[in-house]
Design a protein around this motif. Sequence first.
Motif, mmCIF file in Angstrom:
data_model
loop_
_atom_site.group_PDB
_atom_site.id
_atom_site.type_symbol
_atom_site.label_atom_id
_atom_site.label_comp_id
_atom_site.label_asym_id
_atom_site.label_seq_id
_atom_site.Cartn_x
_atom_site.Cartn_y
_atom_site.Cartn_z
ATOM 1 N N PRO A 66 42.948 37.801 17.309
ATOM 2 C CA PRO A 66 43.158 36.616 16.450
ATOM 3 C C PRO A 66 43.270 34.844 17.083
ATOM 4 C CG PRO A 66 45.332 37.484 17.511
ATOM 5 C CD PRO A 66 44.044 39.048 17.760
ATOM 6 N N GLU A 67 43.300 35.097 17.658
ATOM 7 C CA GLU A 67 43.490 33.859 18.339
ATOM 8 C C GLU A 67 41.885 32.942 18.113
ATOM 9 O OE1 GLU A 67 41.539 36.851 21.687
ATOM 10 O OE2 GLU A 67 43.617 36.718 20.439
ATOM 11 N N ARG A 68 40.672 33.847 17.895
ATOM 12 C CA ARG A 68 39.112 33.094 17.655
ATOM 13 C C ARG A 68 39.294 33.606 16.180
ATOM 14 N NH1 ARG A 68 36.828 30.196 20.564
ATOM 15 N NH2 ARG A 68 34.909 31.216 20.331
ATOM 16 N N ALA A 69 39.948 34.367 14.937
ATOM 17 C CA ALA A 69 39.921 34.440 13.905
ATOM 18 C C ALA A 69 38.872 33.094 12.750
ATOM 19 C CB ALA A 69 40.823 35.183 13.161
ATOM 20 N N ASP A 70 39.937 32.118 13.543
ATOM 21 C CA ASP A 70 39.209 31.123 12.314
ATOM 22 C C ASP A 70 38.004 30.925 13.138
ATOM 23 O OD1 ASP A 70 40.028 30.018 15.208
ATOM 24 O OD2 ASP A 70 40.967 28.428 14.105
ATOM 25 N N ARG A 71 37.410 31.220 13.517
ATOM 26 C CA ARG A 71 35.877 31.123 14.067
ATOM 27 C C ARG A 71 35.204 31.850 13.621
ATOM 28 N NH1 ARG A 71 35.085 26.543 17.464
ATOM 29 N NH2 ARG A 71 37.111 25.803 18.916
ATOM 30 N N PHE A 72 35.213 32.676 13.233
ATOM 31 C CA PHE A 72 34.111 34.211 11.935
ATOM 32 C C PHE A 72 34.669 33.495 10.414
ATOM 33 C CE2 PHE A 72 34.855 37.925 9.797
ATOM 34 C CZ PHE A 72 33.380 38.078 9.767
ATOM 35 N N ALA A 73 33.549 33.689 9.848
ATOM 36 C CA ALA A 73 33.469 33.640 8.962
ATOM 37 C C ALA A 73 32.367 34.449 7.870
ATOM 38 C CB ALA A 73 32.006 32.388 8.295
ATOM 39 N N LEU A 74 32.587 35.590 7.328
ATOM 40 C CA LEU A 74 31.884 36.712 6.192
ATOM 41 C C LEU A 74 31.033 36.008 5.447
ATOM 42 C CD1 LEU A 74 31.453 40.019 6.764
ATOM 43 C CD2 LEU A 74 32.829 39.572 4.577
ATOM 44 N N VAL A 75 30.119 36.192 5.638
ATOM 45 C CA VAL A 75 29.082 36.123 3.886
ATOM 46 C C VAL A 75 28.186 37.460 3.820
ATOM 47 C CG1 VAL A 75 26.811 35.852 2.824
ATOM 48 C CG2 VAL A 75 28.136 34.793 4.975
ATOM 49 N N HIS A 76 29.050 38.221 2.296
ATOM 50 C CA HIS A 76 28.748 39.365 1.160
ATOM 51 C C HIS A 76 27.984 39.180 0.801
ATOM 52 C CE1 HIS A 76 30.830 42.372 -0.872
ATOM 53 N NE2 HIS A 76 29.622 43.391 -0.553
ATOM 54 N N SER A 77 26.753 40.039 1.445
ATOM 55 C CA SER A 77 25.817 39.175 0.331
ATOM 56 C C SER A 77 24.771 39.908 0.806
ATOM 57 C CB SER A 77 24.955 37.867 0.532
ATOM 58 O OG SER A 77 23.564 37.711 0.035
ATOM 59 N N ASP A 78 23.374 40.798 0.579
ATOM 60 C CA ASP A 78 22.313 41.224 1.063
ATOM 61 C C ASP A 78 21.117 39.560 2.052
ATOM 62 O OD1 ASP A 78 19.398 42.225 1.638
ATOM 63 O OD2 ASP A 78 19.206 42.554 -0.405
ATOM 64 N N ALA A 79 21.261 40.201 3.515
ATOM 65 C CA ALA A 79 20.443 39.177 4.143
ATOM 66 C C ALA A 79 19.092 38.358 3.780
ATOM 67 C CB ALA A 79 20.405 39.622 5.135
ATOM 68 N N MET A 80 18.282 39.203 2.408
ATOM 69 C CA MET A 80 17.473 39.440 1.709
ATOM 70 C C MET A 80 17.673 38.122 1.400
ATOM 71 S SD MET A 80 14.634 40.590 4.501
ATOM 72 C CE MET A 80 13.305 39.840 2.441
ATOM 73 N N HIS A 81 18.686 37.619 0.686
ATOM 74 C CA HIS A 81 18.383 36.983 -0.239
ATOM 75 C C HIS A 81 19.723 35.930 0.161
ATOM 76 C CE1 HIS A 81 19.059 40.422 -3.361
ATOM 77 N NE2 HIS A 81 17.473 39.937 -2.436
ATOM 78 N N VAL A 82 20.010 35.410 1.295
ATOM 79 C CA VAL A 82 21.003 35.142 1.864
ATOM 80 C C VAL A 82 19.747 32.915 2.187
ATOM 81 C CG1 VAL A 82 21.609 33.839 3.655
ATOM 82 C CG2 VAL A 82 22.326 35.610 2.994
ATOM 83 N N ALA A 83 20.566 32.549 1.170
ATOM 84 C CA ALA A 83 19.699 30.824 1.118
ATOM 85 C C ALA A 83 20.676 30.037 1.943
ATOM 86 C CB ALA A 83 19.119 30.656 0.105
ATOM 87 N N GLU A 84 22.023 30.096 2.302
ATOM 88 C CA GLU A 84 22.558 29.269 3.086
ATOM 89 C C GLU A 84 23.596 29.821 3.903
ATOM 90 O OE1 GLU A 84 24.080 26.315 0.248
ATOM 91 O OE2 GLU A 84 24.660 27.472 -0.964
ATOM 92 N N LEU A 85 24.839 29.322 4.438
ATOM 93 C CA LEU A 85 25.724 29.826 5.687
ATOM 94 C C LEU A 85 26.781 29.408 6.336
ATOM 95 C CD1 LEU A 85 23.736 31.779 8.380
ATOM 96 C CD2 LEU A 85 24.537 32.791 6.940
#
Length: 299
Positions: free
Chosen positions: A99-118
């Motif tokens: 929990p002390e690190r949860a604000d440092r985490f982000a999730l991108v729900h996508s196929d990595a081959m289609h990821v163009a930005e984060l």
Amino acid sequence: MSSPTPDALLGPADVRELAQALGVRPTKQRGQNFVIDANTVRRIVRTAQVRPDDVVVEIGPGLGSLTLALLEVADRVTAVEIDDVLAAALPATIAARMPERADRFALVHSDAMHVAELPGPAPTALVANLPYNVAVPVLLHMLDTFPSIERTLVMVQSEVADRLAAAPGSKVYGVPSVKANWFAEVKRAGAIGRNVFWPAPNVDSGLVSLTRRTEPIRTTASQREVFAVIDAAFAQRRKTLRAALAGWAGSAAAAEEALVAAGISPQARGEALTVEEFARIAEAAPTRAAAPAPSKEHK
């Protein structure tokens, strides 16, 4: 930075309990083999030389074994997950176990081959247990799309690791070797046993380290042009370059002319050439000779 609790990482029982609660059965289609050993994920993070100021992108986090180990060290972690169930569950796992690190985490729900930005700051490192069936295209896509990634450590099938890290002249040197070398210095960084996965795969795994080139390949040819030569050379790898590049150049004679202009023997084979030599061939392409030289591109 506060220290995570000692039991924050996932062990074998935790992984199976999480999977059962989510109704998840690992599928071969997506190359899902979950790491169940905390020592292994910590070793991966150490080998990747993850630093406290790193922004790490992880591909295919699954249930979060490696994600949690990365969050112990890195400033931020962004995970890219294609599976609907796993993507929905991962933020809750992070919040419950770290929990002390949860604000440092982000999730991108996508196929990595289609990821163009984060989201958030640009990534400085890529660390991932890549699905074996898409490892090479995903790796190349991420290196191409995110030039801010300086260091990469991926776990892949052992044979794929050998191909990525192969040097010219090796029997397994090929398209993955040359294209990876366009972006980075590549080397094998260790082996991973089968017993640290659930389910245990039928193949061995290997770690591959890639360090982004500080200076791009010096060439007036574009990445697309160089990669076209590489693809043509290895499409018929047993043939000489004069024959293998005939389709690319328009004829065997034109291929020979380009090779000679590049200082490459027409009787050589693709497996003997460095990425710099492929770039020289691309520069000598017949279609480029008849057109104005393109602007310098190192992408």
